[in-house]
Design a protein around this motif. Structure first.
Motif, PDB file in Angstrom:
ATOM      1  N   ARG A 133       0.838  -1.197   0.000  1.00 17.63           N
ATOM      2  CA  ARG A 133       0.000   0.000   0.000  1.00 17.63           C
ATOM      3  C   ARG A 133       0.872   1.245   0.000  1.00 17.63           C
ATOM      4  NH1 ARG A 133      -1.879  -3.887   3.383  1.00 17.63           N
ATOM      5  NH2 ARG A 133      -3.907  -4.788   2.829  1.00 17.63           N
ATOM      6  N   TYR A 134       0.373   2.293  -0.645  1.00 21.36           N
ATOM      7  CA  TYR A 134       1.091   3.561  -0.746  1.00 21.36           C
ATOM      8  C   TYR A 134       0.171   4.678  -0.252  1.00 21.36           C
ATOM      9  CZ  TYR A 134       3.767   0.549  -3.873  1.00 21.36           C
ATOM     10  OH  TYR A 134       4.485  -0.497  -4.410  1.00 21.36           O
ATOM     11  N   PRO A 135      -0.035   4.806   1.065  1.00 24.30           N
ATOM     12  CA  PRO A 135      -1.040   5.738   1.584  1.00 24.30           C
ATOM     13  C   PRO A 135      -0.725   7.207   1.344  1.00 24.30           C
ATOM     14  CG  PRO A 135       0.235   4.773   3.374  1.00 24.30           C
ATOM     15  CD  PRO A 135       0.610   4.029   2.139  1.00 24.30           C
ATOM     16  N   ARG A 136       0.563   7.553   1.234  1.00 23.46           N
ATOM     17  CA  ARG A 136       0.979   8.924   0.944  1.00 23.46           C
ATOM     18  C   ARG A 136       2.228   8.861   0.068  1.00 23.46           C
ATOM     19  NH1 ARG A 136       1.056  12.049   6.824  1.00 23.46           N
ATOM     20  NH2 ARG A 136      -0.924  11.217   7.650  1.00 23.46           N
ATOM     21  N   PRO A 137       2.562   9.947  -0.594  1.00 25.85           N
ATOM     22  CA  PRO A 137       3.822   9.945  -1.352  1.00 25.85           C
ATOM     23  C   PRO A 137       5.006   9.619  -0.441  1.00 25.85           C
ATOM     24  CG  PRO A 137       2.487  11.829  -1.974  1.00 25.85           C
ATOM     25  CD  PRO A 137       1.789  11.191  -0.796  1.00 25.85           C
ATOM     26  N   GLY A 138       5.815   8.663  -0.851  1.00 22.08           N
ATOM     27  CA  GLY A 138       6.980   8.270  -0.076  1.00 22.08           C
ATOM     28  C   GLY A 138       6.703   7.254   1.006  1.00 22.08           C
ATOM     29  N   TRP A 139       5.425   6.911   1.242  1.00 21.56           N
ATOM     30  CA  TRP A 139       5.069   5.913   2.249  1.00 21.56           C
ATOM     31  C   TRP A 139       4.806   4.574   1.556  1.00 21.56           C
ATOM     32  CZ3 TRP A 139       1.846   7.588   7.057  1.00 21.56           C
ATOM     33  CH2 TRP A 139       2.371   8.769   7.583  1.00 21.56           C
ATOM     34  N   VAL A 140       5.394   3.510   2.086  1.00 20.99           N
ATOM     35  CA  VAL A 140       5.215   2.164   1.537  1.00 20.99           C
ATOM     36  C   VAL A 140       4.922   1.228   2.709  1.00 20.99           C
ATOM     37  CG1 VAL A 140       6.219   0.312   0.161  1.00 20.99           C
ATOM     38  CG2 VAL A 140       6.884   2.693  -0.289  1.00 20.99           C
ATOM     39  N   GLU A 141       3.705   0.676   2.729  1.00 20.76           N
ATOM     40  CA  GLU A 141       3.271  -0.120   3.871  1.00 20.76           C
ATOM     41  C   GLU A 141       2.855  -1.528   3.458  1.00 20.76           C
ATOM     42  OE1 GLU A 141       0.071   1.738   5.942  1.00 20.76           O
ATOM     43  OE2 GLU A 141       1.264   3.447   6.639  1.00 20.76           O
ATOM     44  N   GLN A 142       3.009  -2.455   4.405  1.00 19.58           N
ATOM     45  CA  GLN A 142       2.429  -3.792   4.292  1.00 19.58           C
ATOM     46  C   GLN A 142       1.798  -4.143   5.630  1.00 19.58           C
ATOM     47  OE1 GLN A 142       6.093  -5.717   2.424  1.00 19.58           O
ATOM     48  NE2 GLN A 142       4.517  -6.408   1.020  1.00 19.58           N
ATOM     49  N   ASP A 143       1.139  -5.286   5.678  1.00 18.73           N
ATOM     50  CA  ASP A 143       0.460  -5.737   6.891  1.00 18.73           C
ATOM     51  C   ASP A 143       1.163  -6.996   7.387  1.00 18.73           C
ATOM     52  OD1 ASP A 143      -1.517  -7.429   8.421  1.00 18.73           O
ATOM     53  OD2 ASP A 143      -2.744  -5.653   8.145  1.00 18.73           O
ATOM     54  N   ALA A 144       1.630  -6.966   8.647  1.00 18.39           N
ATOM     55  CA  ALA A 144       2.392  -8.097   9.182  1.00 18.39           C
ATOM     56  C   ALA A 144       1.550  -9.371   9.220  1.00 18.39           C
ATOM     57  CB  ALA A 144       2.910  -7.758  10.580  1.00 18.39           C
ATOM     58  N   ALA A 145       0.254  -9.247   9.525  1.00 18.48           N
ATOM     59  CA  ALA A 145      -0.611 -10.430   9.552  1.00 18.48           C
ATOM     60  C   ALA A 145      -0.767 -11.023   8.157  1.00 18.48           C
ATOM     61  CB  ALA A 145      -1.974 -10.062  10.131  1.00 18.48           C
ATOM     62  N   GLU A 146      -0.862 -10.162   7.139  1.00 18.98           N
ATOM     63  CA  GLU A 146      -0.960 -10.667   5.769  1.00 18.98           C
ATOM     64  C   GLU A 146       0.333 -11.359   5.348  1.00 18.98           C
ATOM     65  OE1 GLU A 146      -4.171  -7.428   3.953  1.00 18.98           O
ATOM     66  OE2 GLU A 146      -2.030  -7.180   3.559  1.00 18.98           O
ATOM     67  N   ILE A 147       1.465 -10.842   5.790  1.00 17.34           N
ATOM     68  CA  ILE A 147       2.738 -11.496   5.484  1.00 17.34           C
ATOM     69  C   ILE A 147       2.787 -12.885   6.103  1.00 17.34           C
ATOM     70  CG2 ILE A 147       5.222 -11.417   5.958  1.00 17.34           C
ATOM     71  CD1 ILE A 147       5.064  -8.375   5.561  1.00 17.34           C
TER      72      ILE A 147
END
Length: 462
Positions: free
Chosen positions: A38-52
């Motif tokens: 997910r890219y919620p804002r410019p320069g932000w890159v997120e994932q979900d630990a539970a999904e991993i």
């Protein structure tokens, strides 16, 4: 079904792959599962630990379908590295987003330390330049919002979720920027600078040995022993075996990792722990395969089509410098900007496609130059399947490029270390063709100069 099999779990940025490997290195079964980004804002890159974690269980279930558990002797993990994870100490559940290795939100923390004159101190202890790609600043950002939580990297999260222990492998720990790279221990100085309490961090373990037994939360993995954990780039280097003693390994993926064993006196590359007590130097490139993916989206086509278009065209003086989030090794210029130069009214998509492919090879050549050159390049990773890229790489460096015929070297390296075997690999070789390498490299450096911040110096060649 043969016995004495090793399961390799390769947890990458966009997916988790599982390979079941026998002692000859042959892959007996596979499984995979995607991981959202997910890219919620410019320069932000997120994932979900539970999904991993779910992706690991899903890929493992696919891979082990119909396989008797008694045939599996060990599990080895290869993981994405600098991504930062936070979880609740009491419940063991994620307490915030996973900040991906590409995430830039902790840049102000790094800027603050740089303004205080701490950049050289951080590099001297950790072997790494002060940069938000590494975990320390991201961990500080997470702890500011979740006090008293436990933190770690992806390997630490998976080991905790599957075994209940709070451990981190030494090579992954060396990518946090909190490790004293020469002693293999958490540095009190670095913990103080970044404001990360040692009580929040995992205990450091070797890369191989009895690293824990998977509990009931592991699904089909329950009861299996973990005997190896490696960062993905480190695992790929390990898989190359004796070849790694003389070559520079390049993993061509979303970004690229350029790594060689030993030490080099150059601030453009990082000093890191390869595995156990072996040191290596590495340069990370932020945008390789993602450059081709970006151009494909821009042109409304597929990455495979971009690669095909590049075969039948020259770049005709067009250069693409993919500094979408700044430039990493060997420049470490967070304020660099992406640049397309050399455009004319005659420029067509084919020239852009060729420039995108060439940008990958030029960036790798920049890092190899900073390492003092190479006898050969050992290539692996998804983009290494592109013959044109491999040939351009050989031409620009003037040395052979040896591409592993076996894919998934990160997973195989984890399997080899976990099972304590190291079969040799077969390679396709691309030899350099005659051409004016100096002119090509000079033209690239001109384009690079347009993208870079003038006040940041060039790295020294060893």
């Amino acid at each position: 079904m043969p016995e004495d099999l090793v399961l390799a779990v390769d947890q990458g940025t966009s997916s988790t792959k599982c390979l079941l490997v026998d002692a000859s290195g042959a892959v007996v079964a596979t499984g995979s599962a995607p991981v959202p980004i997910r890219y919620p804002r410019p320069g932000w890159v997120e994932q979900d630990a539970a999904e991993i974690l779910d992706s690991v269980r899903t890929a493992a279930a696919q891979c082990l379908s119909g396989v008797p558990k008694k045939a599996i002797t060990a599990v080895g993990f290869s993981t994405q590295r600098e991504s930062a994870v936070v979880w609740d100490r009491r419940t063991g559940l994620p307490a915030g987003p996973v900040l991906g290795w590409q995430d830039q939100r902790a840049q102000p923390i790094c800027d603050g330390l740089r303004d205080k004159g701490q950049a050289d101190r951080v590099r001297a202890i950790s072997g790494l330049p002060l940069d938000p790609m590494f975990s320390a600043a991201k961990l500080r950002w997470l702890l500011d919002r979740t006090p008293d939580a436990a933190v770690g990297t992806i390997d630490a999260w998976l080991v905790h979720a599957l075994t209940g222990s709070h451990h981190i492998e030494v090579g992954n720990a060396s990518r946090t920027q909190l490790l004293d790279v020469r002693t293999g221990t958490w540095s009190p100085d670095l913990l103080g600078l970044f404001g990360v309490p040692d009580s929040a961090l995992p205990e450091i373990t070797p890369s191989s040995g009895q690293l824990g037994r998977i509990g009931e939360h592991g699904g089909v993995l329950a009861g299996l022993p973990i005997t190896a954990v490696l960062g993905d780039s480190h695992a790929a280097l390990y898989a190359h075996g004796d070849q790694a003693d003389h070559g520079v390994k390049v993993t061509y993926g979303t970004g690229s990792s350029v790594m060689r064993l030993g030490e080099v006196d150059n601030d453009g590359v990082c000093l890191t722990v390869a595995w156990n007590d072996r040191l290596a130097v590495e340069g990370n490139i932020r945008s390789s395969g993602s450059t081709v993916a970006w151009l494909a989206e821009l042109l409304g086509t597929e990455p495979d089509r971009i690669a095909a278009m590049a075969v039948d065209a020259g770049s005709d003086g067009v250069h693409l410098v993919p500094a979408f989030g700044g430039l990493a090794a060997p420049w470490w210029d967070d304020t660099a900007v992406g640049v397309l130069s050399g455009l004319t009214l005659g420029t067509r998509p084919a020239q852009l496609a060729r420039a995108a492919v060439e940008s990958i090879a030029h960036q790798v050549a920049d890092v190899v130059d900073a390492m003092g050159g190479a006898e050969a390049v050992l290539a692996d990773g998804g983009a290494s399947s592109n013959d044109l890229l491999m040939q351009i790489q050989a031409d620009l460096l003037g040395v052979p490029v040896k591409r592993a015929r076996t894919p998934n070297l990160s997973a195989l390296g984890a399997a080899f270390l976990a099972g304590d075997f190291r079969p040799p690999l077969d390679y396709d070789e691309f030899r350099p063709r005659p051409g004016d390498r100096a002119a090509q490299r000079s033209a690239w450096r001109d384009a690079l100069a347009r993208a870079r911040t003038p006040s940041i110096p060039h790295p020294r060649r060893p």
